[in-house]
Design a protein around this motif. Structure first.
Motif, mmCIF file in Angstrom:
data_model
loop_
_atom_site.group_PDB
_atom_site.id
_atom_site.type_symbol
_atom_site.label_atom_id
_atom_site.label_comp_id
_atom_site.label_asym_id
_atom_site.label_seq_id
_atom_site.Cartn_x
_atom_site.Cartn_y
_atom_site.Cartn_z
ATOM 1 N N ASP A 34 -4.004 5.361 -6.857
ATOM 2 C CA ASP A 34 -4.171 5.980 -5.279
ATOM 3 C C ASP A 34 -5.634 6.411 -5.368
ATOM 4 O O ASP A 34 -5.951 7.352 -5.959
ATOM 5 C CB ASP A 34 -3.102 7.108 -5.260
ATOM 6 C CG ASP A 34 -3.142 7.720 -3.862
ATOM 7 O OD1 ASP A 34 -4.338 7.403 -3.002
ATOM 8 O OD2 ASP A 34 -2.616 8.535 -3.313
ATOM 9 N N PRO A 79 -1.298 -7.860 -5.306
ATOM 10 C CA PRO A 79 -2.345 -6.847 -5.585
ATOM 11 C C PRO A 79 -3.121 -7.378 -6.420
ATOM 12 O O PRO A 79 -2.905 -8.385 -7.138
ATOM 13 C CB PRO A 79 -1.074 -5.829 -6.434
ATOM 14 C CG PRO A 79 0.080 -6.228 -5.864
ATOM 15 C CD PRO A 79 0.136 -7.510 -5.609
ATOM 16 N N THR A 114 0.756 -1.194 0.092
ATOM 17 C CA THR A 114 -0.184 -0.107 0.152
ATOM 18 C C THR A 114 0.816 1.191 0.025
ATOM 19 O O THR A 114 0.419 2.315 0.410
ATOM 20 C CB THR A 114 -0.856 0.162 1.275
ATOM 21 O OG1 THR A 114 -0.082 0.023 2.457
ATOM 22 C CG2 THR A 114 -1.876 -1.004 1.076
ATOM 23 N N ILE A 134 2.220 3.374 -6.449
ATOM 24 C CA ILE A 134 0.750 3.383 -7.042
ATOM 25 C C ILE A 134 0.632 4.539 -7.942
ATOM 26 O O ILE A 134 1.353 5.624 -7.576
ATOM 27 C CB ILE A 134 -0.224 3.381 -5.924
ATOM 28 C CG1 ILE A 134 0.135 2.227 -5.188
ATOM 29 C CG2 ILE A 134 -1.718 3.408 -6.383
ATOM 30 C CD1 ILE A 134 -0.848 1.980 -3.782
ATOM 31 N N ARG A 165 -3.219 -0.088 -10.790
ATOM 32 C CA ARG A 165 -3.340 0.177 -9.492
ATOM 33 C C ARG A 165 -3.370 1.675 -9.314
ATOM 34 O O ARG A 165 -2.163 2.405 -9.985
ATOM 35 C CB ARG A 165 -2.241 -0.282 -8.634
ATOM 36 C CG ARG A 165 -2.193 -1.979 -8.805
ATOM 37 C CD ARG A 165 -1.400 -2.375 -7.763
ATOM 38 N NE ARG A 165 -2.050 -2.598 -6.425
ATOM 39 C CZ ARG A 165 -1.172 -2.371 -5.273
ATOM 40 N NH1 ARG A 165 0.045 -2.289 -5.080
ATOM 41 N NH2 ARG A 165 -1.894 -2.890 -4.096
#
Length: 372
Positions: free
Chosen positions: A232, A216, A12, A17, A230
């Motif tokens: 944010d 992921p 994360t 990202i 991916r």
């Protein structure tokens, strides 16, 4: 694009990202997302902020109404405003969206009215808006079912020879459901014009995402032959850009696309949940520093575009919407129990009539009055 063909280790870390707006509100260049932001200016970002602020205020009101006994349940959306608003704003009005039960921001962007956000949670109506007026399917409670609905609709678009796109919204927990994986199979096999938006908010009720996804979630889509990204999920501008890419991919006949938006569910799963039993306060605090509204506010302040006039207009719009929610909830009058059969089908049929008669007989056992 930052598309995935393999699945890197679960992370994360926002540096890994796609994004264009950092947590402190700094605009950064992104080689792949920037081409989708050629119209980015202050009015656009102000509009995105307004949508997120109204969503947050509406969410706060929904929680309060449930706590006061006016709603049976509420699924909080706090912390997820950016992915909802950014992706929904990228859609055309004739695209058809299929939400889960947490997409409050999507509903507001599509034009849902205050009453539409509360009467179903109060148990007064099956669906509080006409899906074909908003091009928004009724809220789906069955986890993951909307993925199949979206793909089916997208296949219909193909057969009509149209260029709309269907969009399926779901969470990280739903990504483990058979319905979502079956939807991915059909979407890929038929190259259906559908975009899958997975809001990875880190928790499927009390189960952390790392338990069900060792890599992921976006890494799963390439296995179905679907490109993925991916992004944010707390960066509303990044979500807008990523969704524009995904929609363009689907609209041009190139098949489905998949977005995994990394965000966080700041509140409980629903108002019947107590997240303090399974997650650390420090984790919540850390994600609070990535607040989607705060970073947009910082960017707007850097442009001298967050003055009293703007904030006042946003606050007024948010309060007006919340007041409408409260008025609708407090003013609601429940139909007689037999009314549960109203509006289930567009036209009556014998099976429904028989069920109605049986239920009427059942209700009659509780009262001396005749049930209509």
């Amino acid at each position: 694009m930052h598309t995935l063909s393999t699945a890197p280790e679960l992370s994360t870390d926002l540096d890994a990202i796609a994004r264009v707006l950092t947590p402190d509100g700094a605009r950064i260049a992104d080689h792949d997302l920037d081409p989708w932001l050629t119209d980015l200016d202050v009015p656009l970002v102000q509009a995105l902020y307004r949508d997120m602020a109204v969503t947050r205020r509406a969410d706060t009101e929904g929680v309060a109404l449930q706590r006061q006994g006016e709603l049976g349940l509420w699924a909080p959306a706090r912390g997820q405003e950016a992915v909802q608003v950014g992706t929904a704003r990228a859609c055309r009005r004739d695209d058809f969206l299929f939400p889960s039960y947490r997409e409050l921001g999507v509903a507001l962007v599509r034009g849902a009215q205050p009453r539409d956000t509360v009467l179903a949670w109060r148990g007064e109506e099956h669906s509080t808006y006409d899906p074909y007026e908003l091009n928004l399917a009724s809220t789906q409670i069955i986890v993951g079912a909307q993925g199949l609905h979206a793909v089916g609709y997208a296949m219909g678009i193909q057969r009509d020879g149209a260029d709309q796109v269907a969009v399926a919204y779901f969470g990280d927990g739903a990504s483990s459901q058979g319905d979502i994986n079956e939807a991915l199979v059909f979407a890929s096999s038929f190259q259906a014009p559908v975009v899958f938006v997975c809001s990875n908010n880190q928790w499927a009720i009390s189960e952390p995402v790392g338990v069900q996804a060792r890599f992921p979630i976006a890494g799963r889509a390439p296995g179905f032959g679907i490109p993925s990204l991916r992004v944010d999920g707390n960066d509303v501008i990044g979500c807008l850009a990523a969704m524009r890419w995904a929609l363009d991919h689907a609209r041009r006949g190139r098949g489905p696309a998949f977005l995994e938006a990394i965000t966080y569910r700041m509140g409980p799963h629903t108002t019947s949940d107590d997240p303090t039993r399974y997650r650390d306060a420090a984790e919540v605090e850390g994600w609070g520093r990535r607040d989607p509204l705060a970073r947009v506010e910082a960017w707007l302040r850097s442009k001298d575009a967050f003055d009293d006039e703007f904030t006042g207009s946003v606050a007024a719009a948010a309060d007006d919407f919340a007041a409408g929610m409260r008025s609708a909830a407090l003013g609601a009058r429940s139909r007689p129990p037999i009314g549960v059969f109203d509006g289930v089908y567009a036209e009556p049929h014998r099976g429904l009539d028989e069920q109605r008669r049986e239920f009427a007989a059942y209700l009659a056992g509780f009262s001396d009055e005749e049930v209509p």
